[in-house]
Scaffold this active site. Structure first.
Site, mmCIF file in Angstrom:
data_model
loop_
_atom_site.group_PDB
_atom_site.id
_atom_site.type_symbol
_atom_site.label_atom_id
_atom_site.label_comp_id
_atom_site.label_asym_id
_atom_site.label_seq_id
_atom_site.Cartn_x
_atom_site.Cartn_y
_atom_site.Cartn_z
ATOM 1 N N LEU A 110 -44.566 44.321 30.718
ATOM 2 C CA LEU A 110 -44.860 43.252 31.760
ATOM 3 C C LEU A 110 -46.278 43.372 32.103
ATOM 4 C CD1 LEU A 110 -41.475 44.337 33.386
ATOM 5 C CD2 LEU A 110 -41.988 42.181 32.136
ATOM 6 N N PRO A 111 -46.832 42.279 33.080
ATOM 7 C CA PRO A 111 -48.269 42.274 33.400
ATOM 8 C C PRO A 111 -48.544 42.924 34.605
ATOM 9 C CG PRO A 111 -47.030 39.953 33.422
ATOM 10 C CD PRO A 111 -45.964 40.994 33.221
ATOM 11 N N THR A 143 -49.023 48.450 31.906
ATOM 12 C CA THR A 143 -50.021 49.206 32.423
ATOM 13 C C THR A 143 -49.935 48.937 33.977
ATOM 14 O OG1 THR A 143 -51.749 48.642 30.525
ATOM 15 C CG2 THR A 143 -52.525 49.451 32.502
ATOM 16 N N LYS A 228 -53.680 55.530 30.441
ATOM 17 C CA LYS A 228 -53.818 54.231 30.333
ATOM 18 C C LYS A 228 -54.857 53.652 31.090
ATOM 19 C CE LYS A 228 -54.041 50.079 28.385
ATOM 20 N NZ LYS A 228 -53.015 49.440 28.276
ATOM 21 N N LYS A 303 -57.300 43.587 36.818
ATOM 22 C CA LYS A 303 -56.221 44.157 37.622
ATOM 23 C C LYS A 303 -56.309 45.725 37.182
ATOM 24 C CE LYS A 303 -52.404 44.631 35.247
ATOM 25 N NZ LYS A 303 -51.848 45.687 34.423
#
Length: 328
Positions: A110-111, A143, A228, A303
């Protein structure tokens, strides 16, 4: 201090962390695997795989699982994507909770943190059923910030399984973000950075290798997410450097192709120059050669840099390049 305690508590056995959802206290509990050796657990026991989030990355990862022969159940907010998978003969569900009810293991891609929290804790979310869960393993490849990964891991570990199977007594969560981009997802060559219990990591390894070529165990819950963030920080800074140098070189009369050859045989070589070159026409099969479509969106990198900057502030570490890249 809480993070250090968490890392110490996650040893070579899977341990349930019992606490209220989003609590800051960690209370060590018994292993959901009893004393059975780690080799007793493999992803061959995962007969059904749920996948939530079928965007540029998730769709390609799910496709590789289908190629590997896994029985799949999927969900996405995009109705057209759901229709496409349904026409492929893949079982589709309208909510994350329905995916969980049909799956031994659920993977989310997912974003952002807010999307992950909604899929786990929202109305009809994975944890909507309260303290009883059907899937034994939940893997989040999004992430997101390490804190969210750790809170969700505690929430999952506080649940019990509706049906105990293959010596699993409690559900377990892994944070397993990836590196390799859309190209790597397509080719099944992703690298998974995995945080959580080592036993659960070993149990999930062959499943992850159906979507990638490398898996690296990073330690306790949230450590995969932390790795990450650090990886994408390096990628952001190196991509900015490569882009800036290529722009300068072309302005000084050197072609991007020539300069790229120099970079890739010299000390400037990096992933941004030799695998994801930002100048159109230099490399085939990368976003820059298809009008920058189908790649890693700059808003997602922004982001990720926000996550890195927030994490640096939280631990009191000065990271000047992080903030410069973030501003750019």
């Amino acid at each position: 201090m809480a993070t250090m305690m968490m890392m110490r508590n996650y040893s070579h056995r899977v341990r349930a962390l019992l606490c209220n959802s989003f609590s800051q206290q960690l209370i060590l509990s018994s292993s959901p695997f009893h004393s059975i050796p780690t080799r007793s657990f493999s992803s061959s026991h995962f007969e059904s795989v749920g996948f939530i989030g079928l965007g540029n990355m998730g769709s390609r990862m799910a496709n590789n699982l289908l190629k590997a022969g896994y029985k799949m159940t999927v969900h996405d907010v995009n109705c057209n994507v759901m229709k496409m998978y349904s026409e492929m003969g893949v079982s589709t569900k309208q909510t994350p909770f329905e995916v969980a009810e049909a799956s031994d293991v659920v993977i989310t891609m997912l974003p952002s943190s807010s999307h992950v929290l909604d899929v786990y804790n929202g109305s009809n979310g994975l944890l909507q059923g309260g303290s009883l869960l059907t899937p034994r393993l939940l893997i989040d490849s999004s992430t997101i910030d390490p804190q969210t990964s750790r809170k969700l891991s505690m929430s999952v570990s506080n649940c019990t399984l509706k049906e105990k199977k293959d010596n699993w007594e409690n559900p377990v969560m892994l944070d397993a973000p990836v590196s390799g981009g859309v190209v790597g997802a397509e080719a099944g060559s992703l690298t998974f950075m995995v945080g959580g219990s080592e036993d659960a990591y070993l149990a999930a390894k062959s499943l992850l290798l159906s979507m990638g070529k490398n898996t690296i165990f990073c330690g306790g819950p949230g450590n995969g997410s932390a790795a990450k963030i650090c990886n994408n920080l390096v990628m952001a800074v190196s991509m900015l450097g490569v882009s800036e140098a290529l722009a300068l070189g072309q302005s000084l009369g050197i072609t991007a192709s020539t300069l790229t050859k120099i970079f890739n045989s010299s000390s400037a070589r990096c992933w941004s120059s030799d695998s994801y070159n930002p100048v159109p026409g230099v490399m085939q099969g990368v976003p820059s050669s298809r009008n920058y479509s189908g790649g890693f969106a700059s808003k997602l990198m922004a982001k990720d840099l926000n996550l890195a900057a927030a994490s640096a502030e939280e631990v009191g570490l000065k990271c000047p390049l992080t903030f410069v890249a973030q501003n750019i």
